[in-house]
Design an enzyme around this catalytic site. Sequence first.
Site, mmCIF file in Angstrom:
data_model
loop_
_atom_site.group_PDB
_atom_site.id
_atom_site.type_symbol
_atom_site.label_atom_id
_atom_site.label_comp_id
_atom_site.label_asym_id
_atom_site.label_seq_id
_atom_site.Cartn_x
_atom_site.Cartn_y
_atom_site.Cartn_z
ATOM 1 N N ASP A 190 0.819 -1.204 0.000
ATOM 2 C CA ASP A 190 0.000 0.000 0.000
ATOM 3 C C ASP A 190 0.856 1.258 0.000
ATOM 4 O O ASP A 190 2.083 1.203 0.141
ATOM 5 C CB ASP A 190 -0.907 0.013 1.235
ATOM 6 C CG ASP A 190 -1.944 -1.087 1.199
ATOM 7 O OD1 ASP A 190 -2.388 -1.450 0.091
ATOM 8 O OD2 ASP A 190 -2.311 -1.582 2.281
ATOM 9 N N TYR A 231 6.727 -10.004 6.649
ATOM 10 C CA TYR A 231 6.748 -8.553 6.814
ATOM 11 C C TYR A 231 7.462 -8.213 8.111
ATOM 12 O O TYR A 231 7.352 -8.938 9.106
ATOM 13 C CB TYR A 231 5.331 -7.985 6.879
ATOM 14 C CG TYR A 231 4.658 -7.809 5.536
ATOM 15 C CD1 TYR A 231 4.746 -6.598 4.846
ATOM 16 C CD2 TYR A 231 3.926 -8.840 4.969
ATOM 17 C CE1 TYR A 231 4.123 -6.430 3.623
ATOM 18 C CE2 TYR A 231 3.299 -8.683 3.736
ATOM 19 C CZ TYR A 231 3.401 -7.474 3.075
ATOM 20 O OH TYR A 231 2.784 -7.314 1.860
#
EC number: 5.4.99.12
Length: 268
Positions: A54, A112
Amino acid sequence: MPRMALGLAYDGSSWQGWQTQPHRQTVQDTLEAALARFAGIDGSLPTVCAGRTDTGVHAAMQVVHLDTRLERRAESWVRGVNAFLPPSIAVQWAQPVPDDFHARFSARSRTYLYLLWRGRVRPPLWAGRAGWCFQPLDVQAMRQAASALLGEHDFSSFRSSQCQARHPVRTLHRLDIDERGPFLVFTLRANAFLHHMVRNLMGALLQIGQGRQPVAWMPAVLAARDRRLAAPTFAADGLYLSAIEYPPEYKLNDTDGSGQLLSPFTFA
């Protein structure tokens, strides 16, 4: 048509996410334009990525594939494409792959990292590259809460309302919280992630770390499968896509022979 895989790193601070969007500056559009210039063609060369990031989210190890008849040595791909990319995006490696390789669907897991600065004052040298919490945090309580998230679960309470995934069930293999001086480093590895899942989990963990919610709140929110009961989405600044795992038979540019593509830029 021959297929190539590329490993990328990028600073997401100045980009409006990975995915191509009209009238927006995205990593995908910029990469595909650079690939076209390298290949000497008009337009762009379409790519498929391992995981869409994003706005404001970084990648220390993103993987893409593309189909092309262009024949160049791997080092030529790296240097040639980078010559047409801005400083905030760089190809790290290039490698031919079989036709059945798919950057997204062949991946076994994604990892992540979330980098969180703990301090009374915001860190200007890490602006856009680390999250910030000025309140004291109970790290042990956060670790206890994190353990309830491991395994296969319906993560509806931690998915965005804009999430396009067909189902909310994911398997979270790892959620570690390490103290590195003034930083907390959160490492999350799963078979796949829902839209905003990591940032929503971060928001919930910080609620517990700040003492606003008890440890038992985390499994209760998870079981409720209701996004309205969870915490606000935390900032994108400190979030990094840091590793992709593929089956070893693809023989990608991994560091330990496991198929886990790691990056030299991360704290892992």
